[in-house]
Design a protein around this motif. Structure first.
Motif, PDB file in Angstrom:
ATOM      1  N   ARG A 121      36.038   7.265  -2.489  1.00 31.27           N
ATOM      2  CA  ARG A 121      34.582   7.132  -2.645  1.00 31.27           C
ATOM      3  C   ARG A 121      34.098   5.961  -1.791  1.00 31.27           C
ATOM      4  O   ARG A 121      33.759   4.896  -2.306  1.00 31.27           O
ATOM      5  CB  ARG A 121      34.235   6.913  -4.111  1.00 31.27           C
ATOM      6  CG  ARG A 121      34.676   8.044  -5.038  1.00 31.27           C
ATOM      7  CD  ARG A 121      34.235   7.812  -6.460  1.00 31.27           C
ATOM      8  NE  ARG A 121      32.783   7.777  -6.553  1.00 31.27           N
ATOM      9  CZ  ARG A 121      32.122   7.459  -7.691  1.00 31.27           C
ATOM     10  NH1 ARG A 121      32.801   7.156  -8.777  1.00 31.27           N
ATOM     11  NH2 ARG A 121      30.798   7.450  -7.705  1.00 31.27           N
ATOM     12  N   PRO A 122      34.068   6.110  -0.498  1.00 31.99           N
ATOM     13  CA  PRO A 122      33.692   5.005   0.384  1.00 31.99           C
ATOM     14  C   PRO A 122      32.270   4.501   0.175  1.00 31.99           C
ATOM     15  O   PRO A 122      31.980   3.333   0.434  1.00 31.99           O
ATOM     16  CB  PRO A 122      33.869   5.603   1.787  1.00 31.99           C
ATOM     17  CG  PRO A 122      33.824   7.077   1.598  1.00 31.99           C
ATOM     18  CD  PRO A 122      34.392   7.333   0.242  1.00 31.99           C
ATOM     19  N   SER A 123      31.358   5.372  -0.295  1.00 31.65           N
ATOM     20  CA  SER A 123      29.968   4.946  -0.464  1.00 31.65           C
ATOM     21  C   SER A 123      29.724   4.177  -1.754  1.00 31.65           C
ATOM     22  O   SER A 123      28.674   3.565  -1.921  1.00 31.65           O
ATOM     23  CB  SER A 123      29.045   6.181  -0.437  1.00 31.65           C
ATOM     24  OG  SER A 123      29.389   7.078  -1.483  1.00 31.65           O
ATOM     25  N   ALA A 124      30.669   4.216  -2.681  1.00 36.52           N
ATOM     26  CA  ALA A 124      30.487   3.533  -3.968  1.00 36.52           C
ATOM     27  C   ALA A 124      31.721   2.703  -4.301  1.00 36.52           C
ATOM     28  O   ALA A 124      32.278   2.799  -5.395  1.00 36.52           O
ATOM     29  CB  ALA A 124      30.205   4.558  -5.069  1.00 36.52           C
ATOM     30  N   SER A 125      32.156   1.930  -3.339  1.00 40.65           N
ATOM     31  CA  SER A 125      33.412   1.190  -3.534  1.00 40.65           C
ATOM     32  C   SER A 125      33.278  -0.285  -3.173  1.00 40.65           C
ATOM     33  O   SER A 125      34.255  -0.910  -2.760  1.00 40.65           O
ATOM     34  CB  SER A 125      34.519   1.832  -2.710  1.00 40.65           C
ATOM     35  OG  SER A 125      34.148   1.864  -1.338  1.00 40.65           O
ATOM     36  N   ALA A 126      32.082  -0.845  -3.337  1.00 45.21           N
ATOM     37  CA  ALA A 126      31.885  -2.251  -2.973  1.00 45.21           C
ATOM     38  C   ALA A 126      32.791  -3.167  -3.792  1.00 45.21           C
ATOM     39  O   ALA A 126      33.387  -4.117  -3.267  1.00 45.21           O
ATOM     40  CB  ALA A 126      30.424  -2.636  -3.164  1.00 45.21           C
ATOM     41  N   GLY A 127      32.895  -2.878  -5.088  1.00 47.80           N
ATOM     42  CA  GLY A 127      33.751  -3.693  -5.959  1.00 47.80           C
ATOM     43  C   GLY A 127      35.210  -3.592  -5.577  1.00 47.80           C
ATOM     44  O   GLY A 127      35.937  -4.590  -5.557  1.00 47.80           O
ATOM     45  N   TRP A 128      35.654  -2.379  -5.268  1.00 49.21           N
ATOM     46  CA  TRP A 128      37.049  -2.183  -4.866  1.00 49.21           C
ATOM     47  C   TRP A 128      37.348  -2.875  -3.537  1.00 49.21           C
ATOM     48  O   TRP A 128      38.441  -3.399  -3.338  1.00 49.21           O
ATOM     49  CB  TRP A 128      37.364  -0.692  -4.758  1.00 49.21           C
ATOM     50  CG  TRP A 128      37.437   0.006  -6.077  1.00 49.21           C
ATOM     51  CD1 TRP A 128      36.545   0.912  -6.567  1.00 49.21           C
ATOM     52  CD2 TRP A 128      38.437  -0.165  -7.076  1.00 49.21           C
ATOM     53  NE1 TRP A 128      36.923   1.324  -7.823  1.00 49.21           N
ATOM     54  CE2 TRP A 128      38.084   0.682  -8.160  1.00 49.21           C
ATOM     55  CE3 TRP A 128      39.576  -0.947  -7.175  1.00 49.21           C
ATOM     56  CZ2 TRP A 128      38.850   0.771  -9.322  1.00 49.21           C
ATOM     57  CZ3 TRP A 128      40.352  -0.869  -8.331  1.00 49.21           C
ATOM     58  CH2 TRP A 128      39.987  -0.021  -9.383  1.00 49.21           C
ATOM     59  N   LYS A 129      36.355  -2.895  -2.648  1.00 48.09           N
ATOM     60  CA  LYS A 129      36.552  -3.577  -1.370  1.00 48.09           C
ATOM     61  C   LYS A 129      36.710  -5.082  -1.558  1.00 48.09           C
ATOM     62  O   LYS A 129      37.546  -5.712  -0.914  1.00 48.09           O
ATOM     63  CB  LYS A 129      35.382  -3.279  -0.430  1.00 48.09           C
ATOM     64  CG  LYS A 129      35.381  -1.860   0.117  1.00 48.09           C
ATOM     65  CD  LYS A 129      34.191  -1.610   1.027  1.00 48.09           C
ATOM     66  CE  LYS A 129      34.212  -0.191   1.568  1.00 48.09           C
ATOM     67  NZ  LYS A 129      33.036   0.101   2.432  1.00 48.09           N
ATOM     68  N   ARG A 130      35.902  -5.655  -2.472  1.00 46.06           N
ATOM     69  CA  ARG A 130      36.048  -7.092  -2.764  1.00 46.06           C
ATOM     70  C   ARG A 130      37.406  -7.367  -3.387  1.00 46.06           C
ATOM     71  O   ARG A 130      38.064  -8.359  -3.052  1.00 46.06           O
ATOM     72  CB  ARG A 130      34.918  -7.552  -3.686  1.00 46.06           C
ATOM     73  CG  ARG A 130      33.557  -7.636  -3.016  1.00 46.06           C
ATOM     74  CD  ARG A 130      32.573  -8.402  -3.878  1.00 46.06           C
ATOM     75  NE  ARG A 130      32.313  -7.715  -5.146  1.00 46.06           N
ATOM     76  CZ  ARG A 130      31.361  -6.809  -5.320  1.00 46.06           C
ATOM     77  NH1 ARG A 130      30.575  -6.470  -4.311  1.00 46.06           N
ATOM     78  NH2 ARG A 130      31.176  -6.240  -6.504  1.00 46.06           N
ATOM     79  N   LEU A 131      37.835  -6.477  -4.296  1.00 41.01           N
ATOM     80  CA  LEU A 131      39.147  -6.642  -4.919  1.00 41.01           C
ATOM     81  C   LEU A 131      40.256  -6.535  -3.886  1.00 41.01           C
ATOM     82  O   LEU A 131      41.210  -7.321  -3.889  1.00 41.01           O
ATOM     83  CB  LEU A 131      39.337  -5.593  -6.015  1.00 41.01           C
ATOM     84  CG  LEU A 131      40.697  -5.596  -6.735  1.00 41.01           C
ATOM     85  CD1 LEU A 131      40.915  -6.917  -7.465  1.00 41.01           C
ATOM     86  CD2 LEU A 131      40.800  -4.421  -7.699  1.00 41.01           C
ATOM     87  N   SER A 132      40.149  -5.550  -3.002  1.00 33.91           N
ATOM     88  CA  SER A 132      41.157  -5.360  -1.960  1.00 33.91           C
ATOM     89  C   SER A 132      41.239  -6.577  -1.049  1.00 33.91           C
ATOM     90  O   SER A 132      42.342  -7.022  -0.691  1.00 33.91           O
ATOM     91  CB  SER A 132      40.827  -4.105  -1.147  1.00 33.91           C
ATOM     92  OG  SER A 132      41.722  -3.965  -0.057  1.00 33.91           O
TER      93      SER A 132
END
Length: 204
Positions: free
Chosen positions: A42-53
Motif C-alpha cells: 500500500r504505497p499510498s497509505a504507508s507514511a507510518g511504515w516508511k518512518r518505521l522502516s
C-alpha cells in the motif's frame, strides 16, 4: 552432547545473552521486513511504515555493529574454536553486519537511488541477513564433535590410551608377579580410568 561456542554464548547469562545477541537483532530485521512489505502493498497509505522502516534501518545496523564489535574484542579472543561447524556458525552470525550495515548506510544517505529501487535493495539485504542468521542458528545447534573435533580431556585420554598400548612390557616380570599383585594392578588401572571419566563428565 557438546555445544558450539555460539550456542554456549547464547545460553550463558540467561536470558540476557539470548536477548541481546539473537532476539533483538532478528526481531528488528523481521519488523523491518514487515514494514517493507506493507510499503510495497500500500504505497499510498504507508507514511507510518516508511518512518518505521527508516528508523529501524538505522537502529538495526548500529546496534548489530556494536554486537559485532563486542564479539571481535571480547568474545573471539577468549575462546577456542571447536571445529569447522563452530567456526561456520560464528562466521555466519558475524556476517549479518554486512546487509544490516548496508541498509543503515542507505538510510543515512551514504548511497542509494530512487525510493522504489532502495526498497528492493532493503528487501534483498534483509533476506541476506535472515539467511546468514539462520545458517548460524542451524550450525550453532549441531554437536561440534561431528566435524571431528574432540574435547581436550577426551583427546588427552585417547592419547594416553594410545601411549599405553604402545608401551613395551617386560613379560618376564609378569611371571614372577603374584595373583594379589596382578589384582592390585588391575584395580589401579580401573580406578585411574574411572577418575578420568568422572573428570571429563564434570568438565562437560
Amino acid at each position: 552432547m557438546m555445544m558450539t561456542n555460539y550456542m554456549e554464548i547464547l545460553m550463558s547469562n540467561e536470558p540476557w545473552n539470548l536477548i541481546a545477541f539473537m532476539v533483538l537483532p532478528v526481531a528488528m530485521a523481521e519488523l523491518l521486513t514487515a514494514a517493507e512489505l506493507f510499503i510495497l502493498a500500500r504505497p499510498s497509505a504507508s507514511a507510518g511504515w516508511k518512518r518505521l522502516s527508516h528508523g529501524l534501518g538505522i537502529a538495526a545496523g548500529i546496534y548489530f555493529a556494536c554486537v559485532v564489535a563486542f564479539f571481535l574484542l571480547h568474545v573471539l579472543p577468549n575462546i577456542t574454536l571447536r571445529g569447522w561447524i563452530d567456526a561456520l556458525a560464528l562466521i555466519a552470525y558475524l556476517l549479518g553486519i554486512v546487509p544490516l550495515g548496508l541498509i543503515t548506510l542507505q538510510e543515512l544517505g551514504v548511497f542509494g537511488g530512487p525510493s522504489a529501487k532502495r526498497q528492493w535493495h532493503h528487501i534483498l539485504l534483509l533476506i541476506g541477513f535472515l539467511a546468514v542468521s539462520h545458517v548460524a542458528m542451524i550450525f550453532g545447534m549441531v554437536d561440534p564433535t561431528l566435524s571431528g573435533w574432540q574435547p581436550p580431556m577426551q583427546q588427552n585420554m585417547m592419547n594416553m590410551q594410545h601411549d599405553m598400548s604402545n608401551m613395551p612390557m617386560d613379560h618376564s616380570d609378569m611371571g614372577s608377579m603374584s595373583s594379589d599383585d596382578m589384582n592390585q594392578m588391575h584395580k589401579d588401572m580401573h580406578s585411574s580410568m574411572h577418575e578420568g571419566h568422572m573428570s571429563q563428565n564434570g568438565q562437560q
